[in-house]
Design an enzyme around this catalytic site. Structure first.
Site, PDB file in Angstrom:
ATOM      1  N   PHE A 148       0.813  -1.223   0.000  1.00 26.87           N
ATOM      2  CA  PHE A 148       0.000   0.000   0.000  1.00 26.87           C
ATOM      3  C   PHE A 148       0.842   1.267   0.000  1.00 26.87           C
ATOM      4  CE2 PHE A 148       0.884  -0.077   4.567  1.00 26.87           C
ATOM      5  CZ  PHE A 148       1.034   1.277   4.835  1.00 26.87           C
ATOM      6  N   LYS A 172      -1.234  -7.393  -9.085  1.00 27.53           N
ATOM      7  CA  LYS A 172      -2.200  -7.426  -7.972  1.00 27.53           C
ATOM      8  C   LYS A 172      -1.737  -6.351  -6.997  1.00 27.53           C
ATOM      9  CE  LYS A 172      -3.129  -8.496  -4.242  1.00 27.53           C
ATOM     10  NZ  LYS A 172      -3.483  -7.436  -3.241  1.00 27.53           N
ATOM     11  N   GLU A 175      -4.935  -3.791  -1.911  1.00 26.60           N
ATOM     12  CA  GLU A 175      -6.385  -3.556  -1.864  1.00 26.60           C
ATOM     13  C   GLU A 175      -6.724  -2.348  -0.985  1.00 26.60           C
ATOM     14  OE1 GLU A 175      -4.554  -5.840  -0.558  1.00 26.60           O
ATOM     15  OE2 GLU A 175      -5.459  -6.900   1.139  1.00 26.60           O
ATOM     16  N   SER A 225       5.440  -6.850   3.332  1.00 22.82           N
ATOM     17  CA  SER A 225       6.028  -7.146   4.646  1.00 22.82           C
ATOM     18  C   SER A 225       6.808  -8.467   4.585  1.00 22.82           C
ATOM     19  CB  SER A 225       4.913  -7.236   5.685  1.00 22.82           C
ATOM     20  OG  SER A 225       4.019  -8.265   5.319  1.00 22.82           O
ATOM     21  N   CYS A 280       9.598   1.917   3.334  1.00 17.66           N
ATOM     22  CA  CYS A 280      10.496   0.824   3.705  1.00 17.66           C
ATOM     23  C   CYS A 280      11.913   1.334   3.899  1.00 17.66           C
ATOM     24  CB  CYS A 280      10.468  -0.270   2.657  1.00 17.66           C
ATOM     25  SG  CYS A 280      11.171   0.289   1.124  1.00 17.66           S
ATOM     26  N   GLU A 382       9.290  -4.032  12.881  1.00 12.99           N
ATOM     27  CA  GLU A 382       9.051  -2.841  12.060  1.00 12.99           C
ATOM     28  C   GLU A 382       7.773  -2.151  12.562  1.00 12.99           C
ATOM     29  OE1 GLU A 382       7.819  -3.646   7.975  1.00 12.99           O
ATOM     30  OE2 GLU A 382       9.056  -1.972   7.289  1.00 12.99           O
TER      31      GLU A 382
HETATM   32  P1  NAD Z   1       1.623  -6.559   3.073  1.00 10.91           P
HETATM   33  O1  NAD Z   1       2.681  -7.600   3.140  1.00 10.91           O
HETATM   34  O2  NAD Z   1       0.528  -6.597   4.074  1.00 10.91           O
HETATM   35  O3  NAD Z   1       0.889  -6.592   1.641  1.00 10.91           O
HETATM   36  C1  NAD Z   1       1.636  -6.590   0.442  1.00 10.91           C
HETATM   37  C2  NAD Z   1       0.829  -7.314  -0.636  1.00 10.91           C
HETATM   38  O4  NAD Z   1       0.645  -8.666  -0.240  1.00 10.91           O
HETATM   39  C3  NAD Z   1      -0.554  -6.725  -0.862  1.00 10.91           C
HETATM   40  O5  NAD Z   1      -0.824  -6.706  -2.233  1.00 10.91           O
HETATM   41  C4  NAD Z   1      -1.465  -7.690  -0.120  1.00 10.91           C
HETATM   42  O6  NAD Z   1      -2.752  -7.789  -0.684  1.00 10.91           O
HETATM   43  C5  NAD Z   1      -0.732  -9.008  -0.239  1.00 10.91           C
HETATM   44  N1  NAD Z   1      -0.985  -9.893   0.901  1.00 10.91           N
HETATM   45  C6  NAD Z   1      -1.248  -9.529   2.175  1.00 10.91           C
HETATM   46  N2  NAD Z   1      -1.426 -10.613   2.944  1.00 10.91           N
HETATM   47  C7  NAD Z   1      -1.269 -11.685   2.146  1.00 10.91           C
HETATM   48  C8  NAD Z   1      -1.322 -13.093   2.373  1.00 10.91           C
HETATM   49  N3  NAD Z   1      -1.572 -13.604   3.574  1.00 10.91           N
HETATM   50  N4  NAD Z   1      -1.101 -13.908   1.332  1.00 10.91           N
HETATM   51  C9  NAD Z   1      -0.840 -13.405   0.111  1.00 10.91           C
HETATM   52  N5  NAD Z   1      -0.774 -12.083  -0.166  1.00 10.91           N
HETATM   53  C10 NAD Z   1      -0.979 -11.229   0.846  1.00 10.91           C
HETATM   54  O7  NAD Z   1       2.378  -5.151   3.095  1.00 10.91           O
HETATM   55  P2  NAD Z   1       1.757  -3.704   3.174  1.00 10.91           P
HETATM   56  O8  NAD Z   1       1.234  -3.469   4.551  1.00 10.91           O
HETATM   57  O9  NAD Z   1       0.869  -3.441   2.027  1.00 10.91           O
HETATM   58  O10 NAD Z   1       3.068  -2.813   2.943  1.00 10.91           O
HETATM   59  C11 NAD Z   1       3.956  -2.460   3.968  1.00 10.91           C
HETATM   60  C12 NAD Z   1       5.128  -3.400   4.050  1.00 10.91           C
HETATM   61  O11 NAD Z   1       5.807  -3.426   2.799  1.00 10.91           O
HETATM   62  C13 NAD Z   1       6.175  -2.956   5.054  1.00 10.91           C
HETATM   63  O12 NAD Z   1       6.649  -4.093   5.724  1.00 10.91           O
HETATM   64  C14 NAD Z   1       7.271  -2.341   4.209  1.00 10.91           C
HETATM   65  O13 NAD Z   1       8.547  -2.344   4.778  1.00 10.91           O
HETATM   66  C15 NAD Z   1       7.208  -3.219   3.009  1.00 10.91           C
HETATM   67  N6  NAD Z   1       7.796  -2.578   1.847  1.00 10.91           N
HETATM   68  C16 NAD Z   1       9.017  -3.013   1.441  1.00 10.91           C
HETATM   69  C17 NAD Z   1       9.628  -2.409   0.377  1.00 10.91           C
HETATM   70  C18 NAD Z   1      10.975  -2.872  -0.101  1.00 10.91           C
HETATM   71  O14 NAD Z   1      11.374  -2.465  -1.170  1.00 10.91           O
HETATM   72  N7  NAD Z   1      11.684  -3.708   0.631  1.00 10.91           N
HETATM   73  C19 NAD Z   1       9.010  -1.347  -0.301  1.00 10.91           C
HETATM   74  C20 NAD Z   1       7.750  -0.941   0.135  1.00 10.91           C
HETATM   75  C21 NAD Z   1       7.152  -1.570   1.218  1.00 10.91           C
END
Ligand code: NAD
Length: 498
Positions: A148, A172, A175, A225, A280, A382
């Site tokens: 997000f 994808k 959401e 994450s 991040c 985090e």
């Molecule tokens: P998230 O892991 O909750 O979601 C990321 C994606 O995974 C979304 O599209 C979500 O729909 C999907 N997802 C969520 N739960 C899932 C599951 N159980 N099974 C399959 N898919 C699933 O992350 P977020 O809250 O949207 O974003 C924040 C996180 O992203 C932070 O941890 C941040 O550090 C990380 N991030 C990392 C980078 C990087 O380059 N390393 C860059 C941006 C964000």
């Protein structure tokens, strides 16, 4: 209420097993609903991508690049609208959204160089009258799953590169804030991209799992994450796919006793609290080497934090906005509570933040915590909120040991005037992206982005040269055209040039 749909084979569809609310985090109100795709909808998107692939793979790279040129132009023309869409669902202030968009556009610019970076390598006469070359071929249907916190920039890390390399893409997005992502996807069509080359499905775990298990999908890029990144990597690779999965972070800054204090304070403010700490690469931990510099920096930070402004995304005078959701606000507040319970000192407390006129917005005020220790949960995990934690150590080596022992290794930075210390730091620190007096060392589009340890699962970084490698596979061709005078007899030993 508006329903945010999918883009499949050039058409918007709102087919869904169910819908989910999308909030405006600045007001706390539901702005739209998003369609949550079931397996069948995702499979339609994969089928559209598969059908588009043969023609797209054979489209000359220069023509593929021209679509990206036009796309870049459209992104620039629609910048205000895109920033507004980002702000309304993510909450980041429009000036910050403009920075996100610009960083994304730079990836599109890099992708325009496809004819150059897809050239491959050629050797004449590797043997008598034998020539050999390597070419970089597309993989086929590839998928991206994005977080997000950068609804435009992170997708732009992935699909422009994948597409110019000749692949067809299924995205994808998150959401939680899908409108800006869907909007830029529609610009691709306007830029002349054939239907089916790029498809977008909104959804959650079911959609992701469908992408992970479908045999037609050749590669998966994920950003999000760490627990999900690990799951994505394990599942995708176990089904034979190429995968890069970028995860979470805990980025430390070391403040050396000789650091330029004003520079430290200014850059920590932006890097810790900008975008509500939901980056991040946010600097969420400062490790001060010595109590003297710690006390000076904390005093100055306290004064400056008092002047920070947070509030509604559309007010450009704000420094940062709300966090993404009410649940996330509770989580961030919970981490601050836990630090306090474990003995840290809350110097500036943002837990009771209220923004007049937007009392239901998901705001957490800037929070500064001193006397943090490595055993604290708030240090180990985090937080992803506007929270800066200070640890105090006696030596630079102690500070480096902390960073090296932390499970994450995304970004880090050292503040010092000592070139030898900086060089030692960048040489020995176990982190993928390093700043020297630079708080957010996010690599430019013509380098590549990635962390170490549990911040990245996979071998190649995102975007730039590694992105081009990720989205292509090498084929090496060795060729001879037999003629009467070079025709050879049978040969059973390994061919050599002896
Ligand atoms: P998230 O892991 O909750 O979601 C990321 C994606 O995974 C979304 O599209 C979500 O729909 C999907 N997802 C969520 N739960 C899932 C599951 N159980 N099974 C399959 N898919 C699933 O992350 P977020 O809250 O949207 O974003 C924040 C996180 O992203 C932070 O941890 C941040 O550090 C990380 N991030 C990392 C980078 C990087 O380059 N390393 C860059 C941006 C964000």
């Amino acid at each position: 209420m508006d329903i945010i749909g999918h883009l499949i084979n050039g058409q918007i569809s709102t087919e869904a097993t169910r819908t989910q609310p999308v909030y405006n985090p600045s007001t706390g109100e539901i702005g739209k609903e998003v369609a949550i795709a079931g397996k069948a909808t995702v499979e339609q998107a994969i089928a559209a991508a598969e059908a588009a692939f043969p023609a797209w793979r054979d489209t000359p790279p220069i023509k593929r690049a021209r679509v990206m040129f036009k796309f870049k132009d459209l992104l620039e023309q629609n910048a205000d609208k895109i920033c507004e869409l980002i702000g309304a669902e993510h909450g980041k202030i429009v000036h910050d959204a403009a920075g996100e968009l610009q960083r994304g556009i730079e990836n599109v610019e890099y992708a325009c160089g496809a004819p150059e970076f897809l050239k491959g390598e050629y050797s004449k006469n590797v043997g008598p009258n034998i020539d050999s070359w390597s070419e970089l071929q597309p993989l086929g249907v590839v998928a991206g799953i994005t977080p997000f916190n950068f609804p435009v920039m992170v997708p732009l890390w992935m699909f422009p590169m994948a597409i110019v390399c000749g692949n067809c893409f299924v995205l994808k997005p998150s959401e939680k804030d899908p409108s800006s992502t869907l909007f830029i996807a529609q610009l691709l069509k306007e830029a002349g991209l054939p239907d089916g080359v790029f498809n977008l499905v909104n959804g959650d775990k079911e959609a992701v799992d469908t992408l992970l298990h479908d045999k037609r999908v050749q590669a998966v890029s994920f950003v999000g994450s760490t627990p999900i990144a690990e799951y994505i990597y394990q599942t995708a690779t176990s089904t034979g796919k190429r995968c890069q999965a970028l995860g979470g972070a805990k980025n430390h800054a070391i403040i050396m006793p000789d650091a330029d204090v004003d520079n430290v304070v200014n850059s920590l403010l932006g890097a810790a609290f900008g975008s509500s700490g939901e980056r991040c690469m946010a600097l969420s931990v400062a490790v001060a080497v010595g109590d003297e510099i710690a006390d000076v920096v904390i005093e100055k930070l306290k004064k400056e934090i008092a002047h920070l402004k947070y509030g509604h995304f559309s007010d450009k005078s704000n420094d940062f906005g709300p966090v993404i959701s009410a649940q996330h606000k509770d989580k961030v507040v919970g981490y601050i509570d836990s630090a306090e319970q474990q003995g840290a000192k809350i110097v500036v407390d943002g837990r009771q933040a209220i923004v007049t006129g937007y009392e239901n917005g998901f705001f957490v005020g800037p929070t500064l915590i001193d006397q943090v220790t490595p055993d604290m949960v708030s240090y180990q995990q985090e937080i992803f909120g506007p929270v800066l934690q200070i640890l105090r150590v006696n030596t630079m080596q102690e500070a480096m040991d902390l960073i090296n022992e932390h499970e994450y290794g995304n970004g880090t930075c050292i503040y010092t005037r000592d070139g030898e210390a900086a060089r030692y730091f960048s040489d020995h620190i176990k982190v993928g992206m390093v700043g020297i007096n630079i708080p957010l060392p996010v690599p430019v589009a013509y380098h590549s982005f990635g962390g170490w340890k549990r911040s990245l699962f996979g071998d190649l970084y995102a975007y730039g040269p590694d992105g081009a490698r990720f989205y292509t596979r090498r084929k090496t061709i060795t060729q001879r055209w037999p003629s009467a005078n070079i025709r050879e007899g049978k040969q059973f030993s390994m061919p050599t040039l002896n």
